[in-house]
Design an enzyme around this catalytic site. Structure first.
Site, PDB file in Angstrom:
ATOM      1  N   GLU A 139       0.421  48.717 -11.050  1.00  0.00           N
ATOM      2  CA  GLU A 139      -0.498  47.684 -10.901  1.00  0.00           C
ATOM      3  C   GLU A 139       0.148  46.583 -10.466  1.00  0.00           C
ATOM      4  O   GLU A 139       0.998  46.214 -11.208  1.00  0.00           O
ATOM      5  CB  GLU A 139      -1.356  47.652 -12.236  1.00  0.00           C
ATOM      6  CG  GLU A 139      -1.982  48.663 -12.708  1.00  0.00           C
ATOM      7  CD  GLU A 139      -3.342  49.277 -11.756  1.00  0.00           C
ATOM      8  OE1 GLU A 139      -3.709  48.620 -11.110  1.00  0.00           O
ATOM      9  OE2 GLU A 139      -3.754  50.291 -11.894  1.00  0.00           O
ATOM     10  N   ILE A 167      -7.832  53.061 -10.924  1.00  0.00           N
ATOM     11  CA  ILE A 167      -8.236  51.729 -11.858  1.00  0.00           C
ATOM     12  C   ILE A 167      -8.838  50.887 -11.314  1.00  0.00           C
ATOM     13  O   ILE A 167      -9.720  50.045 -11.808  1.00  0.00           O
ATOM     14  CB  ILE A 167      -6.798  51.441 -12.616  1.00  0.00           C
ATOM     15  CG1 ILE A 167      -6.085  52.543 -13.262  1.00  0.00           C
ATOM     16  CG2 ILE A 167      -6.924  50.225 -13.271  1.00  0.00           C
ATOM     17  CD1 ILE A 167      -6.600  52.998 -14.534  1.00  0.00           C
ATOM     18  N   ASN A 181       2.993  53.663  -7.522  1.00  0.00           N
ATOM     19  CA  ASN A 181       2.634  53.881  -8.821  1.00  0.00           C
ATOM     20  C   ASN A 181       2.721  52.761  -9.575  1.00  0.00           C
ATOM     21  O   ASN A 181       3.757  51.876  -9.612  1.00  0.00           O
ATOM     22  CB  ASN A 181       3.630  54.909  -9.296  1.00  0.00           C
ATOM     23  CG  ASN A 181       3.374  54.934 -10.905  1.00  0.00           C
ATOM     24  OD1 ASN A 181       2.329  55.059 -11.408  1.00  0.00           O
ATOM     25  ND2 ASN A 181       4.707  55.521 -11.488  1.00  0.00           N
ATOM     26  N   ARG A 240      -3.671  60.244  -7.886  1.00  0.00           N
ATOM     27  CA  ARG A 240      -4.280  59.047  -8.046  1.00  0.00           C
ATOM     28  C   ARG A 240      -5.036  58.989  -9.471  1.00  0.00           C
ATOM     29  O   ARG A 240      -5.702  59.788  -9.562  1.00  0.00           O
ATOM     30  CB  ARG A 240      -5.250  58.614  -7.017  1.00  0.00           C
ATOM     31  CG  ARG A 240      -5.831  57.155  -7.337  1.00  0.00           C
ATOM     32  CD  ARG A 240      -6.897  56.899  -6.302  1.00  0.00           C
ATOM     33  NE  ARG A 240      -7.461  55.475  -6.217  1.00  0.00           N
ATOM     34  CZ  ARG A 240      -8.398  55.069  -6.064  1.00  0.00           C
ATOM     35  NH1 ARG A 240      -9.280  55.919  -5.079  1.00  0.00           N
ATOM     36  NH2 ARG A 240      -8.977  53.756  -6.081  1.00  0.00           N
ATOM     37  N   LEU A 241      -4.678  57.928 -10.380  1.00  0.00           N
ATOM     38  CA  LEU A 241      -5.501  57.855 -11.486  1.00  0.00           C
ATOM     39  C   LEU A 241      -6.226  56.248 -11.045  1.00  0.00           C
ATOM     40  O   LEU A 241      -5.683  55.362 -10.976  1.00  0.00           O
ATOM     41  CB  LEU A 241      -4.631  57.460 -12.745  1.00  0.00           C
ATOM     42  CG  LEU A 241      -5.339  56.960 -14.030  1.00  0.00           C
ATOM     43  CD1 LEU A 241      -6.239  57.981 -14.382  1.00  0.00           C
ATOM     44  CD2 LEU A 241      -4.372  56.558 -14.973  1.00  0.00           C
ATOM     45  N   CYS A 301      -0.322  55.987 -10.902  1.00  0.00           N
ATOM     46  CA  CYS A 301      -0.102  57.227 -10.123  1.00  0.00           C
ATOM     47  C   CYS A 301       1.082  58.410 -10.305  1.00  0.00           C
ATOM     48  O   CYS A 301       1.963  57.569 -11.162  1.00  0.00           O
ATOM     49  CB  CYS A 301      -0.543  57.063  -8.656  1.00  0.00           C
ATOM     50  SG  CYS A 301      -2.095  55.968  -8.695  1.00  0.00           S
TER      51      CYS A 301
END
Length: 630
Positions: A81, A56, A79, A53-54, A2
């Protein structure tokens, strides 16, 4: 994956408006095209968090950010993972924490409630996050161990402001467009600006493996992790291979956790080939691979990538970079936000663009060289260290001998490499290393800089950003020292910046198994002879993956990922180069002597000398000025 941004104001000195934080968010849309969220507290202290937001993990609306705990006393924007979030979540549930989503974001919130600022030590992944603790009225920022995810900040007029990217931060309205001239000196030396500096006065990068706490009493920076290269493991070569393969498999496996399609960048080199091989063995479906190449055979690696794709029956895709692809430079200048001179950002952008057409997440081989000694300069430094005991007269003769070699215009010429080696071989260790990795060394800078430019910044030691990692290192082995230097400089502020911006500009998440901190910790403590043995780079890695990657790919010269830009400057891009660097506004900025710049351009385009890297860095600097300062 993100984009995050926000600010905190304890003094009511900033006109807090919702449209400001939304504008900051809008500049991060490419990092997170799937959703936007904001959190605002208009009381004192005044808080604004923004998030793009992306999606995943947990694609539902439950993953919306900014996210809070149950009673809204902790707010977070993330931002990155966290690959071990499921294991962390399980333990937190046992302790009584209630979850409303299946996201790694919420795991950090509850982990903070349990462990406070020490929560970062439990996280396995790549991250940059901002957390507002309502009860303690403090802002807590954190960045992952090796600097995969960016975080920049500024404190000005009582307001603390942060973001994932420069263009977003500039929209806050609290940043002055004042250039840090010392940062320009760093940039011209190495092609990047090391943390904590940025090109702007008053704007800083949060260094990798650091946290920052901001409250009404001020700022506190802390380093929470570093690599230990000693004591060395007492381990046989066979056992080292077995443990390395186990860690590699684990690092790849946990990076396959995703609710969206995955693929892999494939250069055909050892590291990316290893990742693809392990992905193929661990995945239930056919792996998608993506490669980039050039029409110039001296720079392309496509045949090696095709070899791996064929062996593992991947769904393979290729893209050829041509001179016209530099049309993307204005966008890249904007996204990087400060001068950045690694030309491989262009092919990285295009391979990311092609990859994003098919998947949302791509694994890569970044980090293998810095853990297992993959660069030629490591071997060269060891050879040079052995020459230090030679008689001074012999050293003098060898140093002078370098002058008889012709100055080839081909960057990969063997004679050119030998000449460069002899020019730096008899300098002190840190200066020798800097000589070999510099774009403009101190001698060249003295010829290039105007007196006014030199007088406008405190010169100090231009090699300090490297020297301090030579001086403050607990191993007496030169190889450990060099690996440590690159882990703290070249890796986070060149390579990882390149991949983060190039991939996220295309809304693509890039994951790096070789940068798993448990794998890096194991590699750091391996005996040096397992990394560089009788001139064989990445010795233990090559032995470990010999049954996964064919010898043709393993035992070949490292090619790198740069553009054939030097040849392009003499052909298709000659006029473009002259139009930019020899324009009146470029020559009158006051940094460089116009006659020196003209001579460099003329000597290069007429094939008398090779100034590929120098001209590219000057070109990127001028284009940055035109976009952000003019």
């Amino acid at each position: 994956m993100c984009g995050i941004c926000g600010f905190v104001d304890y003094r009511n000195s900033y006109p807090l408006k919702e449209d400001v934080i939304r504008l900051m968010c809008s500049k991060l849309k490419h990092r997170g095209p799937d959703d936007e969220g904001i959190y605002i507290n208009k009381g004192l202290p005044r808080i604004a968090f923004g998030h793009r937001r992306l999606s995943i993990i947990d694609l539902s609306s439950a993953g919306h950010q900014p996210m809070s705990n149950e009673n809204e006393t902790v707010w977070l924007v993330l931002n990155g993972e966290i690959y071990n979030f499921q294991e962390l979540k399980k333990n937190l549930k046992i302790k009584g924490h209630i979850f409303k989503s299946d996201t790694d974001t919420e795991t950090i919130i509850h982990l903070y409630e349990e462990e406070g600022e020490n929560c970062v030590k439990s996280l396995r992944g790549m991250f940059a996050f901002a957390l507002w603790d309502v009860r303690e009225e403090k802002l807590f920022l954190a960045r992952d161990r090796v600097g995969k995810k960016p975080l920049i900040y500024s404190r000005s007029s009582g307001v603390f402001c942060f973001s994932s990217e420069f263009e977003s931060l500039l929209e806050s309205g609290v940043i002055k467009n004042e250039i840090n001239l010392k940062s320009l000196d760093y940039y011209l030396g190495f092609g990047y600006i090391p943390a904590p500096f940025t090109v702007y006065n008053g704007v800083f990068k949060l260094p990798a493996a650091h946290t920052l706490t901001f409250c009404k009493n001020g700022i506190v920076l802390k380093q929470y992790w570093h690599l230990d290269y000693t004591p060395k493991l007492e381990i046989t070569e066979r056992d080292a291979q077995d443990e390395l393969l186990r860690l590699l498999r684990e690092a790849v496996k946990i990076r396959l956790r995703s609710d969206v399609p995955l693929g892999a960048f494939l250069s055909g080199g050892i590291d990316s080939s290893t990742v693809v091989a392990l992905m193929s063995k661990l995945s239930n479906s056919r792996v998608k691979t993506f490669s980039i190449g050039f029409e110039d055979n001296d720079y392309t690696e496509l045949k090696y990538a095709r070899n791996i794709a064929k062996i593992y029956d991947t769904e393979h895709h290729e893209f050829i970079v041509k001179p016209k692809t530099l049309e993307i430079l204005p966008l890249l200048i904007e996204r990087y936000g400060e001068p950045y001179a690694d030309s491989s950002c262009v092919p990285t952008y295009y391979v990311s663009k092609e990859t994003r057409k098919f998947v949302t997440v791509a694994l890569n081989g970044d980090g293998g060289d810095e853990s297992f000694a993959g660069y030629e300069r490591y071997h060269a430094m060891i050879i040079a260290a052995r020459l230090e005991n030679m008689p001074s007269q012999v050293k003098y003769l060898l140093r002078g001998f370098s002058g008889i070699f012709p100055d080839s215009i081909e960057p990969k010429s063997k004679l050119r490499r030998l000449r460069r080696f002899l020019e730096g071989a008899f300098l002190p260790g840190y200066a020798r290393y800097a000589k070999w990795v510099s774009i403009f060394d101190d001698t060249f800078k003295k010829r290039l800089y105007t007196e006014d430019f030199i007088n406008r910044f405190s010169s100090g030691d231009s090699l300090e950003s490297i020297k301090r990692f030579f001086d403050n290192h607990n191993s007496d082995n030169i190889l450990d020292t060099l690996l440590n230097v690159d882990v703290h400089t070249y890796l986070p502020y060149d390579l990882l910046v390149k991949v983060d911006i190039a991939s996220m500009s295309n809304s693509l998440e890039a994951r790096s198994p070789f940068l798993d901190h448990k794998l890096m910790e194991f590699a750091a403590r391996l005996p040096c002879k397992y990394k560089l043995k009788t001139g064989i780079k990445k010795y233990i890695l090559k032995k470990t993956i010999k049954d996964l990657v064919p010898a043709e790919n393993v035992h070949r010269r490292k090619m790198g990922f740069g553009l054939p830009i030097g040849r392009w400057f003499r052909q298709d891009l000659m006029q473009f180069l002259k139009d930019v660097l020899l324009s009146d506004r470029s020559l009158t900025r006051g940094y460089f002597k116009p006659e020196v710049v003209r001579r460099m351009v003329d000597d290069h385009t007429q094939a008398r000398k090779d100034y590929t890297f120098q001209l590219w860095s000057l070109l990127m600097l001028e284009l940055w000025h035109q976009r952000f300062m003019d």
